[in-house]
Design a protein around this motif. Structure first.
Motif, PDB file in Angstrom:
ATOM      1  N   PHE A 261      49.741  29.467  38.717  1.00  0.00           N
ATOM      2  CA  PHE A 261      49.231  30.812  38.999  1.00  0.00           C
ATOM      3  C   PHE A 261      50.115  31.530  40.018  1.00  0.00           C
ATOM      4  CE2 PHE A 261      44.621  29.597  37.875  1.00  0.00           C
ATOM      5  CZ  PHE A 261      44.949  29.679  36.540  1.00  0.00           C
TER       6      PHE A 261
ATOM      7  N   ASP B 236      38.279  31.500  34.657  1.00  0.00           N
ATOM      8  CA  ASP B 236      39.537  31.091  35.292  1.00  0.00           C
ATOM      9  C   ASP B 236      40.516  32.263  35.339  1.00  0.00           C
ATOM     10  OD1 ASP B 236      38.834  28.522  35.974  1.00  0.00           O
ATOM     11  OD2 ASP B 236      39.812  27.559  34.278  1.00  0.00           O
ATOM     12  N   ILE B 237      40.593  33.022  34.243  1.00  0.00           N
ATOM     13  CA  ILE B 237      41.501  34.183  34.218  1.00  0.00           C
ATOM     14  C   ILE B 237      41.039  35.211  35.252  1.00  0.00           C
ATOM     15  CG2 ILE B 237      42.353  36.112  32.811  1.00  0.00           C
ATOM     16  CD1 ILE B 237      42.176  34.190  30.365  1.00  0.00           C
TER      17      ILE B 237
ATOM     18  N   GLU C 190      39.431  34.652  38.033  1.00  0.00           N
ATOM     19  CA  GLU C 190      39.706  34.168  39.393  1.00  0.00           C
ATOM     20  C   GLU C 190      41.183  34.305  39.752  1.00  0.00           C
ATOM     21  OE1 GLU C 190      37.671  30.339  39.888  1.00  0.00           O
ATOM     22  OE2 GLU C 190      36.052  31.549  40.756  1.00  0.00           O
ATOM     23  N   MET C 191      42.007  34.142  38.727  1.00  0.00           N
ATOM     24  CA  MET C 191      43.442  34.318  38.900  1.00  0.00           C
ATOM     25  C   MET C 191      43.738  35.779  39.289  1.00  0.00           C
ATOM     26  SD  MET C 191      45.685  33.089  35.741  1.00  0.00           S
ATOM     27  CE  MET C 191      45.843  34.692  34.940  1.00  0.00           C
ATOM     28  N   LEU C 192      43.156  36.724  38.556  1.00  0.00           N
ATOM     29  CA  LEU C 192      43.360  38.143  38.860  1.00  0.00           C
ATOM     30  C   LEU C 192      42.796  38.477  40.237  1.00  0.00           C
ATOM     31  CD1 LEU C 192      42.470  40.023  35.530  1.00  0.00           C
ATOM     32  CD2 LEU C 192      44.622  39.002  36.241  1.00  0.00           C
TER      33      LEU C 192
ATOM     34  N   ILE D   2      45.135  37.404  42.939  1.00  0.00           N
ATOM     35  CA  ILE D   2      46.302  38.297  43.053  1.00  0.00           C
ATOM     36  C   ILE D   2      45.871  39.598  43.749  1.00  0.00           C
ATOM     37  CG2 ILE D   2      48.131  39.537  41.836  1.00  0.00           C
ATOM     38  CD1 ILE D   2      47.839  37.553  39.530  1.00  0.00           C
TER      39      ILE D   2
END
Lengths: 245, 245
Positions: free
Chosen positions: B87, B169-170, B172-174, B177
């Motif tokens: 990530f 999960d996607i 949380e990644m955003l 960032i």
């Protein structure tokens, strides 16, 4: 305190601690950023040994209800993806039906952005790839690998034409999970001549909508295409379930 | 061959090779899976030394037009994310406006799935968090960190209620960032009392639509909320640009 623990009292107090912790975890589900009390405080609050607390926490951690970070404490919920988490790890946490669902939301967005942003060169590439998926389908011998290759190339070219590097990376991640060999057989059985002809028709519709700079139509065409794929896969899974009864 | 190369002929032949390779790369953009010819074959085809080819390839690689994988060859396009890509790497390839755009597509989908799937317990959590974002806004002293914390917790709880681990999960990644400290100042300036009151109103609308199990309304409310945020950020950026002229 730990040293007084006999196996019998230990089992009982671990179970008591586990029940109490389950309640606490449920109440704290709204606060994933706030750590649970320390092992020492939990032991005092519940009137059990620290060893009983540790055992109960180990169960909750194995169940995925809590996670720990060195030096930070114990938190409620499954381990969040860390900055060092890799795509391979992400892929191991998901399943086929989640990937299909994520594609149904992501790819229509990519198609509509492509309609707004594709360059002339990218449009030409999309047209060529759509034609290749038609050729694959009309080939005298069905070639599963060729079909997958060109299909994946077209979907990827649309994602690239959308002009958002982050969304392209997310697309490629889903595409890599989708191509898992374990799912190859399922996909192959979901294909038949009728459906292949429909998919190729869908591809031309999607590319046509992008060429005519119509974002809503591009999104709708892509959504319809992926929903049809999802239904074909569900149908094959259903047949397998019925055959196994 | 390489040994005969003088610096002068080398510079010319590298430039020739680079021009010819640029054309080849543009033509092969539709085929990201097919490797370019080997260095040896390229040297023969273009009538230049292998050293000239290697230099030209190094330029194209640095520009992000090609990438190489040991033992597989040279491919057209930016390096695709590998299974081992983290990530942190993904975050370094993107920017603020891409993240905001990705959120505008992902989060309405999560809100509509939450309307279909949230459990009673999850609904109660969403309601509590929406109320907390209102309290934050009415606090006597503005507390930027508190606002961000509760806002992020509400958006995360919606993502969790959507019931798709991969999409969570996607998200949380955003979110990770988005919380980059470099962007914190920008976000803080995009907030003012009027806007905070609008955002808190939006949060109640989104949660209300989820509670009434209305997926379309939940998606629309979330999309409106994020578009308003995006516009506020654009406005601050625009002001900075004008102040700098």
């Amino acid at each position: 305190m730990d040293s007084i623990d006999t196996d019998a009292t230990h089992d009982t107090s671990s179970k008591m601690a586990l029940d109490a912790l389950r309640q606490m975890v449920a109440q704290q589900a709204a606060f994933p950023q706030r750590p649970l009390p320390t092992e020492r405080d939990l032991a005092v609050d519940f009137g059990v040994s620290r060893r009983a607390i540790r055992r109960a926490l180990a169960v909750l951690e194995a169940e995925g209800h809590i996670w720990r970070r060195q030096g930070k404490g114990t938190f409620v919920g499954p381990t969040p993806p860390s900055a060092a988490m890799s795509f391979a790890k992400l892929s191991s946490r998901t399943n086929f039906s989640e990937v299909m669902e994520a594609r149904i939301y992501l790819e229509p967005a990519l198609a509509s952005l492509a309609a707004l942003r594709a360059s002339g060169e990218q449009m030409a590439i999309l047209r060529r790839l759509a034609e290749r998926t038609t050729h694959q389908q009309h080939a005298s011998e069905p070639d599963a690998e060729g079909i997958e290759l060109w299909d994946s190339a077209l979907h990827r070219a649309i994602a690239e034409a959308a002009g958002n590097r982050l969304m392209l990376d997310i697309f490629e991640m889903l595409d890599a999970i989708r191509l898992d060999p374990a799912w190859r057989d399922l996909r192959q059985r979901a294909r038949n001549t009728d459906r292949l002809s429909t998919y190729s028709h869908d591809h031309h519709d999607i590319v046509g909508a992008i060429e005519s700079r119509d974002p809503a139509k591009a999104a709708t065409a892509m959504r319809g295409h992926l929903r049809a794929l999802q239904q074909a896969l569900d149908h094959v899974i259903q047949q397998d379930l019925e055959a196994s009864v």
